[in-house]
Write an enzyme that holds these catalytic residues in place. Sequence first.
Site, PDB file in Angstrom:
ATOM      1  CG  ASP A 176      -0.972  -2.430  10.243  1.00 36.90           C
ATOM      2  OD1 ASP A 176       0.192  -2.404   9.470  1.00 36.90           O
ATOM      3  OD2 ASP A 176      -1.528  -3.160   9.917  1.00 36.90           O
TER       4      ASP A 176
ATOM      5  CG  ASP B 167      -3.938   0.249   6.957  1.00 38.25           C
ATOM      6  OD1 ASP B 167      -4.294   1.139   7.134  1.00 38.25           O
ATOM      7  OD2 ASP B 167      -3.335  -0.507   7.334  1.00 38.25           O
TER       8      ASP B 167
ATOM      9  CG  ASP C 186       1.902  -7.653   7.585  1.00 37.89           C
ATOM     10  OD1 ASP C 186       1.902  -7.076   6.859  1.00 37.89           O
ATOM     11  OD2 ASP C 186       1.590  -8.225   8.159  1.00 37.89           O
TER      12      ASP C 186
ATOM     13  NE  ARG D 268      -6.451  -4.174   4.048  1.00 33.59           N
ATOM     14  CZ  ARG D 268      -5.088  -5.331   3.317  1.00 33.59           C
ATOM     15  NH1 ARG D 268      -5.322  -6.271   2.979  1.00 33.59           N
ATOM     16  NH2 ARG D 268      -3.672  -4.177   3.493  1.00 33.59           N
TER      17      ARG D 268
ATOM     18  CB  THR E 238       1.393   0.655   6.337  1.00 29.63           C
ATOM     19  OG1 THR E 238       0.129   0.496   6.313  1.00 29.63           O
ATOM     20  CG2 THR E 238       2.161   0.573   7.800  1.00 29.63           C
TER      21      THR E 238
ATOM     22  N   GLY F  21       1.195  -0.872   0.106  1.00 32.19           N
ATOM     23  CA  GLY F  21       0.125   0.258   0.167  1.00 32.19           C
ATOM     24  C   GLY F  21       0.801   1.251  -0.132  1.00 32.19           C
TER      25      GLY F  21
ATOM     26  NE  ARG G 277      -2.085  -4.339  -2.235  1.00 25.38           N
ATOM     27  CZ  ARG G 277      -2.051  -3.623  -1.339  1.00 25.38           C
ATOM     28  NH1 ARG G 277      -1.096  -4.010  -0.490  1.00 25.38           N
ATOM     29  NH2 ARG G 277      -2.123  -3.065  -1.031  1.00 25.38           N
TER      30      ARG G 277
HETATM   31  P1  ADP Z   1       2.155  -4.401   2.505  1.00 22.34           P
HETATM   32  O1  ADP Z   1       3.753  -4.429   2.041  1.00 22.34           O
HETATM   33  O2  ADP Z   1       1.893  -3.081   2.895  1.00 22.34           O
HETATM   34  O3  ADP Z   1       1.450  -4.886   3.825  1.00 22.34           O
HETATM   35  P2  ADP Z   1       1.239  -6.757   0.703  1.00 22.34           P
HETATM   36  O4  ADP Z   1       0.793  -7.168   2.218  1.00 22.34           O
HETATM   37  O5  ADP Z   1       0.299  -6.268  -0.589  1.00 22.34           O
HETATM   38  O6  ADP Z   1       1.519  -4.917   1.148  1.00 22.34           O
HETATM   39  O7  ADP Z   1       2.203  -7.127   0.175  1.00 22.34           O
HETATM   40  C1  ADP Z   1       3.732  -6.109  -0.811  1.00 22.34           C
HETATM   41  C2  ADP Z   1       3.976  -7.267  -1.419  1.00 22.34           C
HETATM   42  O8  ADP Z   1       4.876  -7.974  -0.477  1.00 22.34           O
HETATM   43  C3  ADP Z   1       3.487  -8.229  -1.977  1.00 22.34           C
HETATM   44  O9  ADP Z   1       2.400  -7.959  -3.269  1.00 22.34           O
HETATM   45  C4  ADP Z   1       3.665  -9.256  -1.665  1.00 22.34           C
HETATM   46  O10 ADP Z   1       4.606  -8.885  -3.512  1.00 22.34           O
HETATM   47  C5  ADP Z   1       4.906  -9.774  -0.902  1.00 22.34           C
HETATM   48  N1  ADP Z   1       4.890  -9.979  -0.104  1.00 22.34           N
HETATM   49  C6  ADP Z   1       3.797 -10.157   0.863  1.00 22.34           C
HETATM   50  N2  ADP Z   1       3.036 -11.279   1.514  1.00 22.34           N
HETATM   51  C7  ADP Z   1       5.068 -11.841   2.105  1.00 22.34           C
HETATM   52  C8  ADP Z   1       5.089 -13.617   1.474  1.00 22.34           C
HETATM   53  N3  ADP Z   1       4.414 -14.487   2.697  1.00 22.34           N
HETATM   54  N4  ADP Z   1       6.288 -14.115   1.048  1.00 22.34           N
HETATM   55  C9  ADP Z   1       6.677 -13.660  -0.066  1.00 22.34           C
HETATM   56  N5  ADP Z   1       6.616 -12.281  -0.355  1.00 22.34           N
HETATM   57  C10 ADP Z   1       5.302 -11.308   0.007  1.00 22.34           C
END
Ligand code: ADP
Length: 319
Positions: free
Chosen positions: A130, A128, A103, A172, A126, A11, A72
Amino acid sequence: MKRLAVFTSGGDAPGMNAHIRAVERTGHKRGLEVIGIIGGYAGMLAGQFEVLDRIRTANILDRGGTVLKTSRCPEFHEREGRDKAVAQLRAHGIDGVIACGGDGTFHGAHFLHEEHGIRIVGTPGTIDNDLSGTDFTIGYDSAINTAREAIDKIRDTADSHGRLFFVEVMGRHAGFIAMDVGVACGAEYVAVPETMTDVDLLYQRILAQGRDARTIVIVGEGDELGGAMELGRLMKERYGLDSKVSILGHMQRGGSPTVRDRVLAARLGAAAVDALLSGKTDVMVGEQHGEITYVPLEQTWTSRKAVPPYLLELSNILV
Ligand code: ADP
């Protein structure tokens, strides 16, 4: 270390540009080359790298969003995808990486370190708030101020008509935004994902205002009853109450970052460069009690950061 890369992922959040600028400026002051990876992990996989210099990072400090773009990237969940990304990092001679995101981004960064020994640090970007290991995340202060401004305006119209409003804010999995703006805007009730929404108490609070009085209920989008729309529907079904619903949505992510976010973004950017230079890896660089801190990336998702109890108390006392 000669060449470091920075990217933004997941995000987007106001302050990411101030962060990119700080990484570029600090990197150059330390005699490093600085590369920007375009579009988060998707860009890393595809080899979308560009050189960052003073000219590229001029006039971005005050802009929301991220000039490096974000994405993403489902492929990154698979080892094969991450192997491709590492091949790109090596081909571009990158020997240190700064990952700004939430995260999800840190999960990916942790794998890069664990599977391939990539030297990588995370920075909390982020809205959030969080992530444990930092008091505040880059973007949070701007988001709550954007929400506050919108809710103040909703209050004007709600007050004039004596309406009940359910206003949904982002978050969320965490109620930081909802709780802070709830207290800041004098909401009559705040529904957050962390606690069960007490529908009867909510009804009592609405009644206490008087049926035709202005009532503002802030709803965190992760609320267990399903958000503002659902809560409004429930109050109609159960108590016959008419209400208006306003979902603030993506506007909370945009806009020029606040002073607090710019300073935090700058400080963490400079600290992240220095963390890499001092050999740190697989950690998130955060700020706690005014000091720069380093926590293992894993800790940012294994230990949950709680909304401060004083906010919950205040929101109940001040109604
Ligand atoms: P944020 O970083 O804001 O929490 P996302 O959860 O969408 O956002 O994660 C960003 C990107 O990080 C994902 O689109 C993916 O490419 C990578 N990612 C997320 N979770 C994992 C995971 N468990 N293992 C490997 N890459 C991950």
